[in-house]
Design a protein around this motif. Structure first.
Motif: not given
Ligand SMILES: NC(=O)c1ccc[n+]([C@@H]2O[C@H](COP(=O)([O-])OP(=O)(O)OC[C@H]3O[C@@H](n4cnc5c(N)ncnc54)[C@H](O)[C@@H]3O)[C@@H](O)[C@H]2O)c1
Ligand SMILES: O=P(O)(O)OC[C@H](O)CO
Length: 333
Positions: A117, A155, A128, A103, A133, A131
């Motif tokens: 997220s 992350s 998670h 993201s 960021v 994902v």
């Protein structure tokens, strides 16, 4: 060779695609418009957004999200936050099952109060640990000019944050590793609202003392909110916190600051919206951040007053007076 897909061909999607390519990745950008995909493929530019950028030959573009994502080990999402849920509902089955989902977005979803997220995990149905960021003082035009900057790659998964950090490390873009996804996202979204406030004050003719006061107290309320939501307080004095806040509040390149500035000069909200053709996330996120803060009983006076201007039509002068006449309190409270 790492294959990365970047979904969204606006300012940051395009600039970050250049970073990935400069770091050695093969990059496929998914654009909505045929004309942008053709321009990237034929001329290696996306001049409507970033006139100074020449993309490396290892960047190609398509209007097919499926084609962009095919075989990618990194899937980067760079669309406006409020459109993510609807878009991802269409794209979720196209994301390769082992890809890191990155993201770049700095917003909080209206109605749900979710971080990006959280929306990704929920809609794409992934854990998670997939994902990542990426956030920090990263004004797209400066990154596109290949000026040195740093960012946090956060992350819960050491494997995924290392994969993404390695894929975007260049001589001008320095990724630091982080584990605090909550703090990174709250900092990134809330600084946009503080930049609106700083822009409003600048548009009203206020100088650097006002900017520094708003920035400092804005950081205090951001950290208060983030910590209440489970963030690490240290994040707010890092790149995604004070770093991004300073860059965004100080820069005329910031869309959020510029939006606020126009309001501060006396332009009507409708006029400012009409002349703003790029994403100023704080305009919508001020409302969702305020709701999120209320849900955990955290006081966010600057966010609240920006929302009063942007959504309730209160005048900048009124809210400035309201902020200055609040009950006295201890600085650390
Ligand atoms: N521009 C920056 O300097 C910068 C830096 C860091 C993070 N960000 C964040 O990155 C995100 C994207 O910002 P940006 O600057 O690239 O925005 P932008 O307005 O420049 O580009 C947005 C892109 O999304 C597309 N888009 C717009 N509406 C859409 C919709 N409803 N569905 C699908 N696609 C849509 C546009 O066609 C465009 O390709 C934001 O959350 C922003 O806060 C921006
Ligand atoms: O142009 P803005 O206001 O969306 O800010 C851009 C980036 O978030 C700066 O890091």
């Amino acid at each position: 060779m790492t294959v990365a897909a970047v979904i969204g061909s606006g300012n940051w999607g395009t600039a970050y695609a250049a970073v990935l390519a400069d770091a050695g990745c093969t990059v496929r950008i998914a654009a909505r418009r045929d004309s942008i995909a053709a321009e990237i493929n034929d001329r290696h530019t996306n001049a409507g957004y970033l006139p100074q950028l020449r993309l490396p030959d290892t960047v190609s573009a398509t209007t097919s999200v499926a084609e962009a994502l095919d075989g990618a080990s990194i899937a980067v999402l760079a669309v406006p936050s409020q459109s993510l849920r609807d878009n991802l509902t269409v794209w979720r089955d196209l994301i390769p099952s082992d890809a890191a989902v990155v993201s770049l977005m700095k917003g909080i979803e209206l109605r749900t109060g979710k971080r990006m997220s959280e929306v990704i995990e929920e809609v794409a149905g992934i854990g998670h640990d997939r994902v990542v960021v990426v956030s920090g003082p990263n004004l797209a035009h400066e990154i596109a000019a290949r000026q040195p900057a740093a960012a946090v790659v956060a992350s819960s998964s050491a494997r995924m944050r290392s994969r993404v950090a390695e894929a975007c490390a260049t001589g001008y873009f320095r990724p630091y590793l982080g584990t605090d996804v909550i703090g990174t996202e709250i900092a990134g979204a809330t600084k946009n609202v503080i930049a609106l406030a700083v822009g409003i004050a600048a548009g009203m003719g206020m100088g650097d003392n006002t900017m520094a006061s708003l920035l400092t107290r804005g950081l205090a309320e951001t950290a208060r909110l983030g910590t209440a939501l489970g963030a690490d307080p240290q994040t707010f004095i890092g790149l995604a916190g004070v770093g991004d806040l300073v860059a965004t509040c100080a820069s005329p390149l910031s869309r959020n600051r510029t939006f606020g500035y126009r309001l501060g000069t006396g332009m009507a909200l409708e006029e400012v919206i009409a002349v703003t053709d790029q994403t100023a996330e704080g305009v919508k996120s001020c409302e969702s951040i305020l709701q999120l803060a209320r849900s955990v009983e955290v006081d966010v006076p600057i966010v609240e007053n920006v929302a009063a201007v942007v959504h309730d039509g209160r005048s900048p002068r009124d809210v400035l007076e309201a902020l200055m006449s609040r009950a006295r309190k201890h600085e650390g409270a």
